[in-house]
Design an enzyme around this catalytic site. Structure first.
Site, short mmCIF file in Angstrom:
data_model
loop_
_atom_site.label_atom_id
_atom_site.label_comp_id
_atom_site.label_asym_id
_atom_site.label_seq_id
_atom_site.Cartn_x
_atom_site.Cartn_y
_atom_site.Cartn_z
N ASP A 1 0.88 -1.16 0.00
CA ASP A 1 0.00 0.00 0.00
C ASP A 1 0.92 1.22 0.00
OD1 ASP A 1 -2.17 1.67 0.09
OD2 ASP A 1 -3.14 0.66 1.77
N TRP A 2 0.40 2.33 -0.44
CA TRP A 2 1.25 3.50 -0.69
C TRP A 2 1.83 4.01 0.63
CZ3 TRP A 2 -0.24 1.18 -4.59
CH2 TRP A 2 -0.02 1.61 -5.91
#
Length: 763
Positions: free
Chosen positions: A232-233
């Site tokens: 995930d970012w």
């Protein structure tokens, strides 16, 4: 490109090139390696629409993305219980991605709805892992049919926004397997998403990004995942450790900082270069799969896809309550009240926010309907009663035949990034509904929300429609249902509790500091409410229709089976009303004996069928071993206990229409090791050991009846047979020494235990 060619390509890469492939080039692209002709591909947010941004990106929807089509969010699509419909939605999204040169769309999101407060519940499917994984699997299949990759997310146990980048989800092994892993398992094993996105949080103290148990042992070795795992970012914490655990791609770019850490780790001997090579191979397998299957002729037809969004929305809207008010009668004077009638809330905030090219409201869809009036009633930029708007709405309702109130949760109440603090709608909306219901007995409430809300006014209105966040065509779909042009067919994929305090996670959500303990275990959603026999506002699986259905002739193809067999279950469903409609048939299984702590019932399959008035169809389900199994922590595997199991067919979890019992025999023996602390009751399940125990009991005064020992009536009254039986059952074996009068020694008892254990091993 085949595996051999990919291996050859990796062998030609320098160490720096290999490391560079493991992080993004920017916010949305993988790195290219021009020297070797390795291309860059683009990923883009989803999963209910294409949120394609260019270089100026933010991941939370602040900057504009391209004009696109917003389909119903996960909270709504799950309510359709229609695998084929969601597959069709996936194919449409896949085509859009092809047209826009996007290789991977980031979704679906399958995290379990542990609490109604989770800010991203609108993106997620269900409180039930079967619904979550089946809906996800259908979307994945549809998208990947168009040779576009998916990224099932957020792996694993990411069920809150509070401290989401640092909190540890502390969950026991059985609960992880039966609830949180199960939401991913079916879709990963069957539909094989090209990528998996790991979550921010820790699982039992270890960050998801560096958790080898789940990223490698479970995901790859056990489930056979053959794509790549991306972060995930901003979820990367220790790049080298993450790579060793099985995290291939860091997103977004770290500007080369973490690439350098990888090369340094290889050169120092801390990281085996073979791990890096394997990661690159897994990455290139997907990159070339995308590049080699690009459809240059794909066209993103906005208007056509808008109509598809409308069709899908029609099956995602749930009719919760209907006291002979819907569909609305022709010719009546109707008041549409509420801001969401004119400007609907149809999607959530954050990384899934779509820049819709158009939005159809209910007011627009109703058009120039004779007798229709509109009053705004409230504003949703703040929770404050605006007297002029409220008074106008009450007047409009009082002078009409029917009032339809469009209400729900504003963006400020639910979005990515934060959790809700309560389960209430804005006070100003609740007050408006109460006031309108007081002057207009024929009141219908249409709700726009991504998660359950409390409804203090429920007894004062005749109809309630849960529109969820059903995409940019929601107004047209709602209007079609209000006026009977479409027969509602959706059902709730989650329980609506009466109040927040009833939720099983209430006492421990969202945790203390950076730790959240999942104390409710497997009792999530209806599993908890049913076990507690607790009243709910609307049960899991509930949804009404404008027609009626009857269930009959439940049959099973065998009444006794081994856990290696399959069971065929058939039931006939008849449309007993006057309108064509669709019904969702739900199959639940429950163990009868209660030897293992389990829910009363668990959803094991479902089917959605269309029936004309008077028509009957037979629906058949096939149940395998997993339908009867629980996760056994001793075996580290799924286990079926020999028991009677109830096969239940229902219209909801609280509306079971027919039921049969079958006997399932286990073919697996759980190894048992006896010790001095093992109780008599546990040992009695071993025939040979039980014989020795009985012999001991016959010679022990402890287990003789009071009258046999010549004791008084007072003693007989004090010591009942039930008391003696319980004392014996729960006494540790070491008690034989104390109560044998010297007949049982420690050496003799240990010899017996050794013999029993030897028998267990050899069985």
């Amino acid at each position: 490109m085949n595996a051999d060619k990919i291996k050859e390509l990796v062998s030609q890469m320098t160490l720096e090139e290999k490391a560079s492939l493991c992080s993004g080039a920017d916010f949305w692209h993988t790195k290219e390696i021009k020297r070797l002709g390795i291309p860059s591909v683009m990923v883009s947010d989803g999963p209910h629409g294409l949120r394609k941004q260019d270089q100026k990106a933010d991941h939370l929807g602040v900057n504009d993305s391209i004009k696109a089509v917003c389909f119903p969010a996960g909270c709504a699509t799950a309510a359709s219980f229609n695998r084929d419909l969601i597959k069709e939605m996936g194919e449409t999204l896949g085509n859009e991605c092809q047209a826009e040169k996007v290789s991977v769309i980031l979704g679906p999101a399958v995290n379990i709805k542990r609490s109604p407060l989770c800010g991203r519940n609108f993106e997620y499917y269900s409180e039930d892992p079967l619904v979550a994984t089946e809906m996800a699997g259908s979307l994945i299949e549809g998208i990947q049919n168009k040779n576009i990759g998916t990224s099932i997310k957020h792996f694993l146990a990411n069920n809150q926004e509070t401290r989401r980048m640092s909190s540890s989800s502390d969950i026991d092994e059985r609960t992880l397997r039966e609830i949180y892993l199960a939401a991913f398992e079916g879709a990963v094993c069957r539909q094989k998403p090209w990528t998996v996105m790991c979550s921010y949080n820790k699982i039992n103290g270890t960050y998801a990004a560096e958790n080898k148990t789940y990223l490698t042992d479970v995901l790859r070795k056990e489930w056979g995942f053959d794509g790549f795992v991306m972060s995930d970012w901003g979820a990367v914490n220790d790049r080298v450790r993450d790579l060793e655990a099985g995290l291939n791609l860091e997103m977004p770019s770290s500007g080369g900082i973490n690439d350098k850490l990888i090369t340094e780790a290889v050169r120092s001997g801390r990281l085996d270069e073979q791990i890096l090579d394997r990661s690159c191979e897994e990455m290139l397998n997907i990159i070339y799969r995308a590049v080699e299957n690009q459809d240059e002729n794909a066209v993103f037809d906005l208007e056509k896809d808008h109509e598809k969004a409308r069709k899908i929305a029609e099956e995602t809207i749930v009719l919760l309550k209907n006291e002979d008010i819907l569909p609305l009668k022709p010719g009546c004077k109707i008041a549409f009240i509420g801001k969401y009638a004119k400007k609907p809330r149809y999607q959530g905030g954050g990384s899934s926010h779509i820049n819709s090219f158009k939005v159809t409201s209910a007011l627009e869809a109703a058009g120039s309907l004779p007798g229709l009036v509109y009053a705004q009633g409230y504003d949703d930029d703040r929770d404050e009663v605006l007297p002029a708007l409220e008074e106008e709405a009450v007047r409009a309702a009082g002078s009409s035949d029917v009032a339809v109130i469009f209400a729900g949760l504003p963006d400020a109440f639910e979005s990515e990034g934060f959790d809700r603090s309560h389960m209430r709608m804005p006070d100003c909306q609740n007050q408006l509904i109460e006031k309108i219901a007081a002057v207009q007995p024929n009141t219908v409430v249409v709700l726009h929300n991504g998660s359950p809300v409390e409804m203090p006014w429920i007894s004062k209105v005749k109809g309630v429609i849960e529109a969820y966040l059903s995409g940019q065509a929601v107004g047209a779909a709602v209007t079609d249902i209000l006026f009977g042009r479409v027969n509602p067919s959706a059902k709730l994929p989650e329980t609506f509790p009466l109040k927040l305090e009833d939720n099983p996670s209430y006492l421990t959500y969202p945790g203390e500091g950076d730790r959240t303990v999942y104390t409710e275990g497997v009792y999530v959603g209806y599993r908890y409410y049913d076990k507690k026999k607790m009243d709910v506002l609307f049960p899991f699986g509930h949804g009404l229709s404008y027609t009626s259905f009857s269930y009959s002739d439940l049959t099973v193809d065998k009444e006794e089976l081994d856990d290696t067999d399959t069971l065929k279950v058939s039931v006939k469903v008849t449309n007993t009303g006057k309108l064509e409609g669709k019904e969702i048939i739900q199959l639940y299984v429950g163990a009868s004996s209660g030897k293992i702590q389990r829910p009363v019932k668990e959803l094991r399959d479902f089917a959605k069928i269309s029936l004309k008035p008077g028509e009957t169809k037979e629906v058949t389900f096939t149940l395998g071993r997993r339908a009867f199994a629980y996760w056994n922590t001793t075996l580290k595997n799924w286990h079926v206990l020999t028991d009677d199991y109830d096969i239940m067919i229902g219209a909801s979890s609280r509306d079971i229409r027919c039921q049969k019992s079958v006997r399932v025999n286990s073919t697996v023996q759980i190894p048992v090791i006896y010790t001095l602390d093992t109780t008599f009751g546990d040992v009695m399940e071993n025939e040979k050991a039980a014989a020795a125990i009985h012999k001991f009991m016959e010679g022990s005064e402890l287990f003789a009846a009071p009258e046999e020992k010549g004791e008084s009536d007072v003693a007989a009254e004090a010591i009942s047979a039930e008391m003696q039986e319980a004392m014996m059952r729960y006494m540790p074996l070491r008690g034989m020494i104390s109560f044998s009068g010297g007949a049982m020694t420690l050496d003799k008892l240990e010899e017996l235990i050794l013999e029993w254990n030897r028998d267990n091993i050899n069985r």
